[in-house]
Design a protein around this motif. Structure first.
Motif, PDB file in Angstrom:
ATOM      1  N   LEU A 130      33.707  51.211   1.627  1.00  0.00           N
ATOM      2  CA  LEU A 130      33.462  50.517   0.373  1.00  0.00           C
ATOM      3  C   LEU A 130      34.772  50.406  -0.385  1.00  0.00           C
ATOM      4  CD1 LEU A 130      31.496  49.359  -1.759  1.00  0.00           C
ATOM      5  CD2 LEU A 130      31.275  51.680  -2.660  1.00  0.00           C
ATOM      6  N   PHE A 131      35.108  49.206  -0.807  1.00  0.00           N
ATOM      7  CA  PHE A 131      36.304  48.993  -1.615  1.00  0.00           C
ATOM      8  C   PHE A 131      35.980  49.370  -3.058  1.00  0.00           C
ATOM      9  CE2 PHE A 131      37.127  45.597   1.669  1.00  0.00           C
ATOM     10  CZ  PHE A 131      38.115  46.323   2.316  1.00  0.00           C
ATOM     11  N   ASP A 132      36.634  50.377  -3.551  1.00  0.00           N
ATOM     12  CA  ASP A 132      36.422  50.799  -4.933  1.00  0.00           C
ATOM     13  C   ASP A 132      37.449  50.081  -5.803  1.00  0.00           C
ATOM     14  OD1 ASP A 132      35.385  51.999  -7.102  1.00  0.00           O
ATOM     15  OD2 ASP A 132      36.036  54.038  -6.601  1.00  0.00           O
ATOM     16  N   LEU A 133      37.154  48.831  -6.089  1.00  0.00           N
ATOM     17  CA  LEU A 133      38.091  47.999  -6.825  1.00  0.00           C
ATOM     18  C   LEU A 133      37.394  47.394  -8.036  1.00  0.00           C
ATOM     19  CD1 LEU A 133      39.646  46.023  -3.826  1.00  0.00           C
ATOM     20  CD2 LEU A 133      40.664  47.966  -5.018  1.00  0.00           C
ATOM     21  N   PRO A 134      38.143  47.063  -9.094  1.00  0.00           N
ATOM     22  CA  PRO A 134      37.518  46.370 -10.236  1.00  0.00           C
ATOM     23  C   PRO A 134      37.115  44.964  -9.818  1.00  0.00           C
ATOM     24  CG  PRO A 134      39.906  46.466 -10.502  1.00  0.00           C
ATOM     25  CD  PRO A 134      39.579  47.325  -9.314  1.00  0.00           C
ATOM     26  N   PRO A 135      36.018  44.455 -10.355  1.00  0.00           N
ATOM     27  CA  PRO A 135      35.560  43.121  -9.956  1.00  0.00           C
ATOM     28  C   PRO A 135      36.506  42.030 -10.467  1.00  0.00           C
ATOM     29  CG  PRO A 135      34.233  43.952 -11.764  1.00  0.00           C
ATOM     30  CD  PRO A 135      35.121  45.076 -11.344  1.00  0.00           C
ATOM     31  N   PRO A 136      36.590  40.920  -9.773  1.00  0.00           N
ATOM     32  CA  PRO A 136      37.441  39.807 -10.228  1.00  0.00           C
ATOM     33  C   PRO A 136      36.827  39.138 -11.458  1.00  0.00           C
ATOM     34  CG  PRO A 136      36.176  39.138  -8.312  1.00  0.00           C
ATOM     35  CD  PRO A 136      35.930  40.610  -8.502  1.00  0.00           C
ATOM     36  N   PRO A 137      37.627  38.383 -12.216  1.00  0.00           N
ATOM     37  CA  PRO A 137      37.085  37.702 -13.411  1.00  0.00           C
ATOM     38  C   PRO A 137      35.972  36.716 -13.073  1.00  0.00           C
ATOM     39  CG  PRO A 137      39.480  37.697 -13.427  1.00  0.00           C
ATOM     40  CD  PRO A 137      39.072  38.197 -12.087  1.00  0.00           C
ATOM     41  N   ARG A 138      36.088  36.072 -11.918  1.00  0.00           N
ATOM     42  CA  ARG A 138      35.058  35.099 -11.533  1.00  0.00           C
ATOM     43  C   ARG A 138      35.138  34.889 -10.018  1.00  0.00           C
ATOM     44  NH1 ARG A 138      31.973  31.609 -14.595  1.00  0.00           N
ATOM     45  NH2 ARG A 138      31.037  29.896 -13.447  1.00  0.00           N
ATOM     46  N   PHE A 139      33.991  34.720  -9.402  1.00  0.00           N
ATOM     47  CA  PHE A 139      33.948  34.476  -7.955  1.00  0.00           C
ATOM     48  C   PHE A 139      34.007  32.981  -7.659  1.00  0.00           C
ATOM     49  CE2 PHE A 139      32.085  38.733  -8.040  1.00  0.00           C
ATOM     50  CZ  PHE A 139      32.739  39.335  -6.981  1.00  0.00           C
ATOM     51  N   SER A 140      33.127  32.208  -8.283  1.00  0.00           N
ATOM     52  CA  SER A 140      33.024  30.793  -7.989  1.00  0.00           C
ATOM     53  C   SER A 140      33.838  29.972  -8.987  1.00  0.00           C
ATOM     54  CB  SER A 140      31.560  30.340  -8.033  1.00  0.00           C
ATOM     55  OG  SER A 140      31.468  28.933  -7.864  1.00  0.00           O
ATOM     56  N   SER A 141      34.569  28.990  -8.471  1.00  0.00           N
ATOM     57  CA  SER A 141      35.366  28.113  -9.338  1.00  0.00           C
ATOM     58  C   SER A 141      34.580  26.892  -9.790  1.00  0.00           C
ATOM     59  CB  SER A 141      36.627  27.660  -8.598  1.00  0.00           C
ATOM     60  OG  SER A 141      36.289  26.931  -7.430  1.00  0.00           O
ATOM     61  N   ILE A 142      33.346  26.743  -9.323  1.00  0.00           N
ATOM     62  CA  ILE A 142      32.525  25.576  -9.672  1.00  0.00           C
ATOM     63  C   ILE A 142      31.353  26.049 -10.518  1.00  0.00           C
ATOM     64  CG2 ILE A 142      31.178  23.641  -8.779  1.00  0.00           C
ATOM     65  CD1 ILE A 142      32.803  23.799  -6.219  1.00  0.00           C
ATOM     66  N   PRO A 143      31.353  25.753 -11.811  1.00  0.00           N
ATOM     67  CA  PRO A 143      30.255  26.245 -12.670  1.00  0.00           C
ATOM     68  C   PRO A 143      29.011  25.371 -12.641  1.00  0.00           C
ATOM     69  CG  PRO A 143      31.903  25.116 -13.995  1.00  0.00           C
ATOM     70  CD  PRO A 143      32.429  25.111 -12.583  1.00  0.00           C
ATOM     71  N   LEU A 144      29.151  24.102 -12.225  1.00  0.00           N
ATOM     72  CA  LEU A 144      28.018  23.183 -12.261  1.00  0.00           C
ATOM     73  C   LEU A 144      27.528  22.882 -10.857  1.00  0.00           C
ATOM     74  CD1 LEU A 144      29.285  20.695 -14.999  1.00  0.00           C
ATOM     75  CD2 LEU A 144      27.676  22.583 -15.276  1.00  0.00           C
ATOM     76  N   PRO A 145      26.247  22.645 -10.674  1.00  0.00           N
ATOM     77  CA  PRO A 145      25.721  22.324  -9.333  1.00  0.00           C
ATOM     78  C   PRO A 145      26.271  20.997  -8.841  1.00  0.00           C
ATOM     79  CG  PRO A 145      24.031  22.018 -11.003  1.00  0.00           C
ATOM     80  CD  PRO A 145      25.187  22.675 -11.692  1.00  0.00           C
ATOM     81  N   PHE A 146      26.477  20.908  -7.555  1.00  0.00           N
ATOM     82  CA  PHE A 146      27.050  19.701  -6.937  1.00  0.00           C
ATOM     83  C   PHE A 146      26.080  19.171  -5.893  1.00  0.00           C
ATOM     84  CE2 PHE A 146      29.643  17.524  -3.742  1.00  0.00           C
ATOM     85  CZ  PHE A 146      30.342  16.638  -4.550  1.00  0.00           C
ATOM     86  N   ASN A 147      25.863  17.872  -5.929  1.00  0.00           N
ATOM     87  CA  ASN A 147      24.959  17.235  -4.964  1.00  0.00           C
ATOM     88  C   ASN A 147      25.745  16.868  -3.709  1.00  0.00           C
ATOM     89  OD1 ASN A 147      22.950  15.919  -3.637  1.00  0.00           O
ATOM     90  ND2 ASN A 147      22.842  14.167  -5.018  1.00  0.00           N
TER      91      ASN A 147
END
Length: 518
Positions: free
Chosen positions: A178-195
């Motif tokens: 298990l990586f005991d690391l602080p979480p990143p600020p954000r995982f996904s760079s796309i906040p809106l759903p994409f069709n």
């Protein structure tokens, strides 16, 4: 009496009412206080209402490291109204406000009171996707940070130690992977759903409640024979088996379109037994054009070389023994500065027939330089072929026409095509020389013919994306004696007397001369 006198005007209301902000909460609210806390509390809401630069954030858990959902503001104004209805009617309609209003209206009851309460001039909407979350409840590192930095415990901050793992990828010497690391600020760079506009695979069918893929790829069992091979009378066993699959799976849209394509070209081959693939493609509807390669092998074969190369011939038809099929012989020309320009989805201008842009009339530049002889409608070519001597046996290079006629035809077509491509005027003396004075040169009568296909078995072998071909050996030109240099003169002499040109070259080497002054 006018009906307008019976109409009742709507009751007027004053809009001197408060202006408020609204939050479109993306969850079903049962506890209002909890909903307020999830967006930061009442004070945070007030700050966001007063200042557009302060975002309103929705947090679904109490995890400090959770990536919140940011709200977007909408400044369109809306009217908030209060509707008063009888409790008994509301209860009878199972507490359905919409159904209650419909029943009251249909029964003509007037006991519905509507009053404007406020004007909504700012709306907070949570339309973003929730980001991936990192669970930190089992992290010793995060626990130490929470108990020291976040709790402002100075003593624990002093004793806080950061043990750096220099090889986080090495699991061999670790008990817990298990990586005991602080979480990143954000995982996904796309906040809106994409069709992504995903579509069903045309080769998949539902069988016994499961999605099954039949034939991930369809093999092309094209029948391609050498000029000396016997004529195929029917399709091969592989093609027959493939056709049975198409017919048994007719409910599949892909196979259904292949069968539709096959029906169309069967009728076309009944009208004419030999076709070029480009001509067939131009007749088919746009959505069936890509399926021609699957339908053609079911009813036709093709030669690797010979007078009908790059043509598709109906099974059972042997043009080598049928002189009346001579007008379907194929001629391919390669002209400098010409590139095939057939638009995607191109459709013929003549129903069920070869388009006019694939024919050569001596004036307009065609889209392709691969022709059947019947496509050469230029007057000089038509007259030349009409006077040709028909061979008793079919020739590998010239088909059913005599060698001199085909030699003149190829010379004439190359000259005319080159003039049209370059936008130049044709010389009548040059045309007269080709048609009436041109004679076969010994050993060169067949060098003009064969434009060998590099990929004999390629289904795309009639695409005219050919490299420029140097036809100087067969081009007639006049020598400018005033401006010609020694190499040009030597090349010109070599056309008529090769040995003499070699002797002159040897002589010039002896004399050590670079140029001969004419």
């Amino acid at each position: 009496m006018s009906n307008s006198t019976n109409k009742q005007l709507a009751k007027e209301h004053s809009l001197d009412i408060p202006h408020i902000s609204c939050i479109e909460f993306p969850l079903k609210v049962k506890n209002v206080d909890k909903a307020f806390n999830m967006v930061g509390g009442k004070e945070k809401i007030i700050q966001s209402c007063l200042d557009n630069q302060i975002p309103l954030e929705l947090r679904l858990t109490k995890n400090l490291y959770e990536h919140p959902i940011n709200a977007k503001t909408n400044a369109n104004e809306h009217l908030l109204i209060k509707i008063s209805i009888p409790k008994r009617e509301y209860k009878e309609n199972n507490f359905n406000i919409q159904k209650t209003l419909q029943n009251l209206h249909s029964n003509g009851k007037k006991n519905v009171h509507i009053t404007p309460i406020a004007i909504i001039n700012k709306t907070f909407r949570f339309r973003e996707m929730s980001d991936f979350q990192y669970q930190v409840k089992n992290s010793k590192f995060v626990k130490q940070v929470n108990e020291s930095i976040h709790d402002l415990n100075f003593e624990k901050i002093k004793n806080l130690k950061f043990e750096q793992d220099t090889k986080p990828w090495d699991f061999d010497n670790k008990q817990q992977k298990l990586f005991d690391l602080p979480p990143p600020p954000r995982f996904s760079s796309i906040p809106l759903p994409f069709n992504y506009n995903y579509k069903k695979n045309a080769l998949t069918v539902v069988k016994e409640g499961k999605l099954v893929t039949r034939n991930k790829s369809i093999k092309l069992h094209s029948i391609i024979i050498k000029y000396s091979d016997p004529t195929p009378q029917e399709s091969s066993k592989e093609l027959q088996s493939q056709l049975e699959t198409f017919q048994s799976q007719r409910e599949n849209p892909f196979y259904k379109d292949i069968l539709l394509t096959l029906d169309i070209i069967i009728k076309l081959f009944e009208e004419k037994p030999i076709w070029l693939r480009k001509h067939l493609e131009s007749i088919l509807p746009i959505h069936l054009k890509p399926l021609l390669k699957f339908a053609l092998p079911q009813i036709s074969y093709t030669f690797t070389k010979g007078p009908w190369r790059q043509s598709y011939i109906k099974f059972g038809i042997d043009p080598r023994i049928l002189p009346n099929l001579r007008n379907y012989q194929t001629e391919v020309f390669r002209i400098p500065n010409f590139r095939t320009n057939i638009p995607k989805g191109f459709m013929t201008d003549i129903p069920n027939s070869t388009p006019s842009v694939f024919k050569f009339d001596g004036q307009q530049l065609p889209m392709s330089l691969t022709f059947q002889l019947e496509n050469l409608i230029d007057t000089d070519v038509v007259i030349l072929l009409s006077k040709a001597i028909i061979n008793k046996e079919c020739d590998f290079y010239d088909g059913w026409f005599d060698k001199l006629t085909m030699f003149k035809l190829r010379r004439l077509m190359r000259y005319k095509l080159k003039m049209v491509v370059d936008g130049l005027t044709m010389n009548s003396d040059k045309l007269h020389h080709i048609l009436h004075n041109l004679q076969l040169q010994e050993g060169k009568d067949n060098e003009d013919d064969e434009e060998d296909d590099e990929d004999e078995g390629n289904d795309q072998n009639d695409d005219d994306n050919d490299e420029d071909n140097d036809d100087d050996e067969f081009e007639d030109y006049e020598l400018d004696l005033k401006n010609a240099n020694y190499d040009e003169i030597l090349k010109y002499i070599g056309r008529f007397n090769g040995k003499g040109a070699e002797k002159l070259k040897e002589l010039s080497n002896v004399l050590k001369q670079d140029d001969i002054d004419i």
